[in-house]
Design a protein around this motif. Structure first.
Motif, PDB file in Angstrom:
ATOM      1  N   ALA A  75      32.021  34.500  45.787  1.00 35.79           N
ATOM      2  CA  ALA A  75      31.772  33.260  45.053  1.00 35.79           C
ATOM      3  C   ALA A  75      33.077  32.632  44.575  1.00 35.79           C
ATOM      4  O   ALA A  75      33.234  31.412  44.605  1.00 35.79           O
ATOM      5  CB  ALA A  75      30.849  33.531  43.868  1.00 35.79           C
ATOM      6  N   ALA A  76      34.022  33.462  44.167  1.00 41.60           N
ATOM      7  CA  ALA A  76      35.301  32.955  43.661  1.00 41.60           C
ATOM      8  C   ALA A  76      36.268  32.552  44.763  1.00 41.60           C
ATOM      9  O   ALA A  76      37.217  31.808  44.503  1.00 41.60           O
ATOM     10  CB  ALA A  76      35.954  34.024  42.772  1.00 41.60           C
ATOM     11  N   ASN A  77      36.038  33.009  45.987  1.00 45.22           N
ATOM     12  CA  ASN A  77      37.006  32.806  47.061  1.00 45.22           C
ATOM     13  C   ASN A  77      36.467  32.034  48.258  1.00 45.22           C
ATOM     14  O   ASN A  77      37.095  32.011  49.316  1.00 45.22           O
ATOM     15  CB  ASN A  77      37.571  34.154  47.511  1.00 45.22           C
ATOM     16  N   GLY A  78      35.325  31.421  48.110  1.00 50.12           N
ATOM     17  CA  GLY A  78      34.805  30.565  49.170  1.00 50.12           C
ATOM     18  C   GLY A  78      34.285  31.290  50.394  1.00 50.12           C
ATOM     19  O   GLY A  78      34.222  30.713  51.478  1.00 50.12           O
ATOM     20  N   ALA A  79      33.906  32.550  50.229  1.00 49.44           N
ATOM     21  CA  ALA A  79      33.283  33.295  51.336  1.00 49.44           C
ATOM     22  C   ALA A  79      31.771  33.290  51.096  1.00 49.44           C
ATOM     23  O   ALA A  79      31.303  33.062  49.981  1.00 49.44           O
ATOM     24  CB  ALA A  79      33.816  34.719  51.386  1.00 49.44           C
ATOM     25  N   ILE A  80      31.027  33.538  52.136  1.00 47.02           N
ATOM     26  CA  ILE A  80      29.572  33.494  52.064  1.00 47.02           C
ATOM     27  C   ILE A  80      29.008  34.905  52.227  1.00 47.02           C
ATOM     28  O   ILE A  80      29.335  35.595  53.189  1.00 47.02           O
ATOM     29  CB  ILE A  80      29.004  32.563  53.154  1.00 47.02           C
ATOM     30  N   VAL A  81      28.171  35.292  51.288  1.00 49.76           N
ATOM     31  CA  VAL A  81      27.540  36.615  51.327  1.00 49.76           C
ATOM     32  C   VAL A  81      26.352  36.584  52.279  1.00 49.76           C
ATOM     33  O   VAL A  81      25.564  35.643  52.286  1.00 49.76           O
ATOM     34  CB  VAL A  81      27.055  37.025  49.924  1.00 49.76           C
ATOM     35  N   ILE A  82      26.249  37.629  53.088  1.00 51.22           N
ATOM     36  CA  ILE A  82      25.047  37.847  53.896  1.00 51.22           C
ATOM     37  C   ILE A  82      24.233  38.909  53.160  1.00 51.22           C
ATOM     38  O   ILE A  82      24.572  40.084  53.190  1.00 51.22           O
ATOM     39  CB  ILE A  82      25.383  38.329  55.321  1.00 51.22           C
ATOM     40  N   PRO A  83      23.165  38.490  52.461  1.00 56.25           N
ATOM     41  CA  PRO A  83      22.372  39.461  51.720  1.00 56.25           C
ATOM     42  C   PRO A  83      21.636  40.393  52.688  1.00 56.25           C
ATOM     43  O   PRO A  83      20.931  39.920  53.569  1.00 56.25           O
ATOM     44  CB  PRO A  83      21.384  38.612  50.923  1.00 56.25           C
ATOM     45  N   MET A  84      21.859  41.677  52.531  1.00 54.02           N
ATOM     46  CA  MET A  84      21.246  42.643  53.445  1.00 54.02           C
ATOM     47  C   MET A  84      20.680  43.857  52.729  1.00 54.02           C
ATOM     48  O   MET A  84      19.729  44.449  53.207  1.00 54.02           O
ATOM     49  CB  MET A  84      22.268  43.134  54.477  1.00 54.02           C
ATOM     50  N   HIS A  85      21.297  44.242  51.630  1.00 49.27           N
ATOM     51  CA  HIS A  85      20.976  45.522  51.013  1.00 49.27           C
ATOM     52  C   HIS A  85      19.481  45.721  50.791  1.00 49.27           C
ATOM     53  O   HIS A  85      18.900  46.711  51.231  1.00 49.27           O
ATOM     54  CB  HIS A  85      21.727  45.683  49.692  1.00 49.27           C
ATOM     55  N   ASP A  86      18.856  44.785  50.101  1.00 52.01           N
ATOM     56  CA  ASP A  86      17.455  44.987  49.716  1.00 52.01           C
ATOM     57  C   ASP A  86      16.511  45.055  50.916  1.00 52.01           C
ATOM     58  O   ASP A  86      15.501  45.760  50.867  1.00 52.01           O
ATOM     59  CB  ASP A  86      17.002  43.911  48.741  1.00 52.01           C
TER      60      ASP A  86
END
Length: 134
Positions: A75-86
């Motif tokens: 969020a602070a560095n302009g990257a996009i998270v791919i939510p996978m864990h759950d």
């Protein structure tokens, strides 16, 4: 750790794929590796970062804590998270938390992913890619 989604012109996306081994290094080291990856991107490339997936042998709370740090870094560095864990997690009986790898995605050792698990990873990556402007 890095694989690119390639079109005819160039690699448009870089997927940073951390794993359970990342828990053996300090957060500062992990953050520095992600920063180096981000710094190496060319104009217009987008950095996607997968969450660390459940691991039946990881200490309770370790994966969740690292994913929180990783997601905040994104969020602070302009990257996009791919939510996978759950999507990969099932309740660990001893903790009552989503910490263990679902049997359907387990290659048999509680750590590595079966073919179904690899297919699920690809599906989740495509969900995020489909939301981005090309």
């Amino acid at each position: 750790n890095n694989i690119g989604k390639t079109d005819a012109a160039c690699s448009r996306f870089v997927v940073f794929g951390p794993g359970i081994n990342d828990l053996s290094e300090s957060w500062a080291t992990s953050a520095a590796r992600m920063a180096a990856c981000k710094a190496g991107l060319t104009h217009g490339q987008i950095m996607l970062v997968r969450e660390i997936l459940p691991d039946n042998s990881a200490p309770s709370g370790a994966v969740a804590a690292r994913n929180l740090l990783r997601n905040a870094w994104c969020a602070a560095n302009g990257a996009i998270v791919i939510p996978m864990h759950d999507a990969f997690a099932q309740i660990r009986t001893s903790t009552g938390l989503l910490e263990d790898l679902k049997a359907a995605y387990d290659a048999g050792d509680g750590i590595h992913h079966s073919l179904a698990g690899k297919q699920k990873m690809a599906e989740l990556e495509l969900v995020v890619l489909d939301t981005l402007t090309w």
